[in-house]
Design an enzyme around this catalytic site. Structure first.
Site, PDB file in Angstrom:
ATOM      1  N   GLU A  47     105.128 -21.875  16.148  1.00 31.87           N
ATOM      2  CA  GLU A  47     106.010 -23.002  16.496  1.00 31.87           C
ATOM      3  C   GLU A  47     105.593 -23.514  17.869  1.00 31.87           C
ATOM      4  O   GLU A  47     105.159 -22.743  18.732  1.00 31.87           O
ATOM      5  CB  GLU A  47     107.474 -22.548  16.532  1.00 31.87           C
ATOM      6  CG  GLU A  47     108.396 -23.695  16.969  1.00 31.87           C
ATOM      7  CD  GLU A  47     109.880 -23.412  16.791  1.00 31.87           C
ATOM      8  OE1 GLU A  47     110.263 -22.253  16.623  1.00 31.87           O
ATOM      9  OE2 GLU A  47     110.647 -24.396  16.821  1.00 31.87           O
ATOM     10  N   CYS A 251     112.810 -24.291  14.637  1.00 26.28           N
ATOM     11  CA  CYS A 251     113.802 -25.354  14.810  1.00 26.28           C
ATOM     12  C   CYS A 251     113.188 -26.730  14.995  1.00 26.28           C
ATOM     13  O   CYS A 251     113.857 -27.728  14.740  1.00 26.28           O
ATOM     14  CB  CYS A 251     114.699 -25.034  16.001  1.00 26.28           C
ATOM     15  SG  CYS A 251     115.793 -23.652  15.695  1.00 26.28           S
ATOM     16  N   ASN A 382     114.447 -25.010   7.564  1.00 26.04           N
ATOM     17  CA  ASN A 382     114.207 -23.836   8.405  1.00 26.04           C
ATOM     18  C   ASN A 382     115.461 -22.981   8.411  1.00 26.04           C
ATOM     19  O   ASN A 382     115.754 -22.305   7.435  1.00 26.04           O
ATOM     20  CB  ASN A 382     113.799 -24.257   9.818  1.00 26.04           C
ATOM     21  CG  ASN A 382     113.680 -23.076  10.767  1.00 26.04           C
ATOM     22  OD1 ASN A 382     113.078 -22.064  10.412  1.00 26.04           O
ATOM     23  ND2 ASN A 382     114.267 -23.157  11.934  1.00 26.04           N
ATOM     24  N   GLU A 383     116.231 -23.016   9.487  1.00 24.50           N
ATOM     25  CA  GLU A 383     117.460 -22.202   9.519  1.00 24.50           C
ATOM     26  C   GLU A 383     118.642 -23.091   9.119  1.00 24.50           C
ATOM     27  O   GLU A 383     119.523 -23.348   9.924  1.00 24.50           O
ATOM     28  CB  GLU A 383     117.677 -21.643  10.921  1.00 24.50           C
ATOM     29  CG  GLU A 383     116.873 -20.392  11.184  1.00 24.50           C
ATOM     30  CD  GLU A 383     117.185 -19.755  12.530  1.00 24.50           C
ATOM     31  OE1 GLU A 383     117.830 -20.390  13.388  1.00 24.50           O
ATOM     32  OE2 GLU A 383     116.757 -18.607  12.741  1.00 24.50           O
TER      33      GLU A 383
HETATM   34  O1  AHR Z   1     111.689 -18.428  17.036  1.00 25.06           O
HETATM   35  C1  AHR Z   1     112.527 -19.177  17.835  1.00 25.06           C
HETATM   36  C2  AHR Z   1     113.601 -19.874  17.041  1.00 25.06           C
HETATM   37  O2  AHR Z   1     114.445 -18.926  16.470  1.00 25.06           O
HETATM   38  C3  AHR Z   1     113.139 -20.694  15.877  1.00 25.06           C
HETATM   39  O3  AHR Z   1     112.764 -21.966  16.234  1.00 25.06           O
HETATM   40  C4  AHR Z   1     114.342 -20.717  14.992  1.00 25.06           C
HETATM   41  O4  AHR Z   1     114.003 -20.860  13.637  1.00 25.06           O
HETATM   42  C5  AHR Z   1     115.072 -19.456  15.316  1.00 25.06           C
HETATM   43  O5  AHR Z   1     116.374 -19.683  15.619  1.00 25.06           O
END
Ligand code: AHR
Length: 668
Positions: A47, A251, A382-383
């Site tokens: 990321e 994120c 993602n989340e």
């Molecule tokens: O890895 C850091 C963050 O943790 C990521 O962006 C997210 O998916 C999770 O909350």
């Protein structure tokens, strides 16, 4: 007694104890594999967080090269003895109103009115990403877009050391004066190494010239690709031989709001056409603000796919599912307006896999990669959580499976590995027959020991698990005090025996986040730390690497008293068979503070090599960490280990607080 003497005497004591009393027997059924281990089992999560891409693996040294940051001259200093009012102006093509000039993806540039002869008359200094890492004797490529308005102005590019002294320079004389935009590049060498260098651009002559995309790349990018990636950082990944690379997050896929979501189509083509967005990690944490963090997308989807191909990893792109980050705006796309999002997914599959006669296959070919990338798995969201996620996912699932029935989809189970949100999503996803459920666990180190049996009771049929983001937090999630210490790494190693043992359920796993720039991070712990010139792997990195390069193809049972070793006597173990190499692979974490000896009986083998290989990772200090200065403080040491070829066993003398991986050649 010093530490070494103490360890040696403990080992000797243990050895004599072993001679006196038979060591407990652990049995490995080598000829009875119980499950396949997917080639994708151990991978990496990438990321653009902690300056992971811009200011990290993307080797561009100039910050805000396109003047598109919210403050157009952020990262730049304008100075000089012969300055005149308006000598450097920020212009905006989008606002100019003339269609020939409009460039909506990269509207800003600077107009330089020069009347200068020497360095010091009028200068633009770029500070880089917390400085620029410059290496002695290396070639640097200085490039820009220019448009000559009038007169004759030469541009000088100087590399500066931390004291402002030149350590390399070149001169760029614009070749064309037709009043159009052109690209030009010059190269020159540095005469010194400097971790906190800068770039100075100064002007000689009288005239007016427009400038944009002022860029500086080192010669030594990964595979020498112009405009490419930092080779030392990619090498760390290549060394892991990861089964997959998940990209681009995290994120940032969701975006603070939907306008800032990650849109892969906008990351293709000429760098000047890739529209920059603010990085959500710029402002996400009030305690770690990073106002100069933007995503230029110089590292875009083609480059991610290329990276995967280079290092032999499966690509795993994650796409926005029509929901912005639920911790931020939680914006939703109405269900009847989801089509463009779904189409992005369908088009991505075509981009990655289809032949060059298709629309997106042709785009890939035109970008220089006619060969397909063989995408097999794709993440939707993602989340994300709640019924809103399930409704949107169902639309994606139906559309993608209708066109590409074999494409496997990674689906979100939210932010936590338990609780109401997790239970709701897990139930719904299993009912939907989700291919892979993405579980995240940022938890205290003890959680990893307590959960080593987490997957023992998961259903063997139906949805599989992608342990997509996890890391032991020595303090707590998002705490700045989290450390990549040996305690965390050792407990992760122990936990991973449970993942391997349950490879029938867990088909992919990745530690997160991957990279952090020591001068510009937002989140810790992280697997690999970098500064402008250096890189080091944490103890956690070495654990991941040991698993990844010692993956095996089949799970073997490894039991003591008919029970998997999953915490008895503080030992955690798993075993695998590597069909291609014809080797047994044993992994044992001893989290106790005493030496323990086990006789590992290798049942079902016809012939064993008398000498195996032991990779030992250990440290007496659970707070031990690695650093730039002591990069391999906690790192594996290889040594031979004897095998009793007649009685078919190997004796493992397990040091306190250690993780051991053993490989033994065998025939069955
Ligand atoms: O890895 C850091 C963050 O943790 C990521 O962006 C997210 O998916 C999770 O909350």
């Amino acid at each position: 007694m010093n530490v070494i003497t103490k360890t040696v005497s403990l080992l000797l004591a243990a050895a004599s104890f072993a001679q006196a009393q038979p060591a407990p027997v652990v049995r490995v059924n080598v000829n009875q594999p119980v499950a396949d281990i997917q080639p994708t089992m151990w991978g990496v999560f990438f990321e653009d967080i902690n300056f992971g891409a811009d200011g990290g693996i993307y080797a561009e040294l100039v910050k805000n090269r396109s003047f598109e940051f919210f403050k157009p001259l952020m990262g730049w200093t304008v100075r000089g003895k012969k300055r005149t009012e308006g000598d450097i102006l920020v212009q905006n093509r989008a606002e100019s109103g003339t269609s020939s000039e409009s460039q909506s993806n990269n509207p800003r540039y600077i107009r330089v009115s020069a009347n200068s002869a020497n360095a010091g008359d009028l200068e633009l200094i770029n500070e880089g990403f917390r400085g620029m890492g410059i290496k002695n004797g290396l070639r640097y490529d200085f490039a820009l877009m220019y448009r000559v308005q009038s007169g004759n102005v030469k541009l000088h590019a100087d590399l500066l050391d931390a004291k402002g002294q030149p350590i390399g320079s070149g001169t760029l004389t614009p070749e064309k004066t037709d009043g159009q935009w052109h690209k030009q590049q010059i190269s020159f060498k540095s005469s010194a190494t400097e971790p906190k260098g800068k770039l100075k651009v100064w002007f000689e002559g009288t005239g007016v010239v427009d400038l944009d995309m002022i860029s500086l790349f080192p010669e030594d990018t990964w595979k020498g690709r112009p405009g490419g990636m930092r080779a030392d950082m990619v090498q760390m990944l290549a060394d892991m031989k990861p089964g997959f690379v998940r990209f681009p997050g995290g994120c940032i896929v969701e975006g603070h709001d939907l306008t800032q979501r990650y849109q892969w189509k906008k990351t293709l083509g000429a760098p000047e056409d890739r529209q920059l967005v603010i990085n959500r990690w710029n402002f996400e944490f009030g305690h770690r603000p990073t106002p100069d963090y933007f995503q230029t997308f110089g590292l875009g989807f083609l480059e991610y796919f290329q990276l995967c191909e280079d290092i032999g990893a499966e690509p795993l792109p994650i796409l926005n599912c029509g929901m912005a980050c639920q911790f931020n705006t939680a914006e939703l796309v109405p269900l009847d307006q989801l089509d463009p999002y779904v189409q992005d997914a369908i088009d991505l599959i075509e981009f990655a896999n289809a032949d060059v006669t298709t629309k997106w296959g042709k785009v890939r070919a035109d970008l220089g990669h006619p060969k397909p990338f063989n995408l097999k798995v794709l993440g939707v969201g993602n989340e994300n959580w709640g019924p809103q996620y399930i409704e949107r996912l169902a639309i994606f699932q139906k559309a993608i499976k209708a066109k590409y029935p074999n494409m496997r989809l990674v689906c979100s189970s939210g932010t936590d590995p338990d609780g109401e949100r997790f239970d709701f999503l897990n139930g719904k996803l299993r009912a939907m027959n989700a291919d892979l459920i993405d579980e995240h666990y940022y938890r205290r180190p003890e959680w990893f020991l307590q959960n080593v049996k987490r997957y023992d009771t998961y259903p063997r049929n139906g949805s599989k698990v992608f342990a997509g983001e996890w890391a032991a937090q020595s303090d707590k999630t998002v705490s700045v005090n989290n450390k990549n210490n040996w305690l965390c790494a050792l407990n992760e190693a122990a936990f991973m025996t449970g993942l391997e043992r349950n490879a029938a359920v867990v088909q992919m796993a990745s530690y997160a986040p991957l990279f952090a720039n020591a001068d510009a991070w937002q989140w810790t712990p992280d697997l690999i730390w970098v500064d402008n010139l250096r890189v080091y792997g944490t103890p956690n990195y070495y654990v991941q690497k040991l698993y990844s390069v010692n993956k095996g193809t089949h799970v073997l049972t490894m039991t003591q008293n008919n029970e998997p070793l999953a915490g008895q006597d503080s030992l955690y173990a798993s075993a695998a068979w590597d069909k291609a190499a014809g080797e047994i692979i044993l992994k044992v974490a001893n989290v106790s503070d005493k030496v323990q000896v086990r006789q590992i009986q290798l049942d079902g083998t016809k012939k064993l090599d008398p000498t195996g290989k032991l990779f030992l990772l250990k440290n007496d200090n659970l707070n031990a960490v690695n650093s730039f200065e002591n990069a391999t403080n906690v790192s594996p040491v290889e040594q031979p280990i004897s095998v009793d070829t007649k009685k078919k066993y190997v004796t493992m003398t397990l040091a306190p607080k250690s993780f051991s991986v053993v490989r033994i050649k065998a025939m069955m």
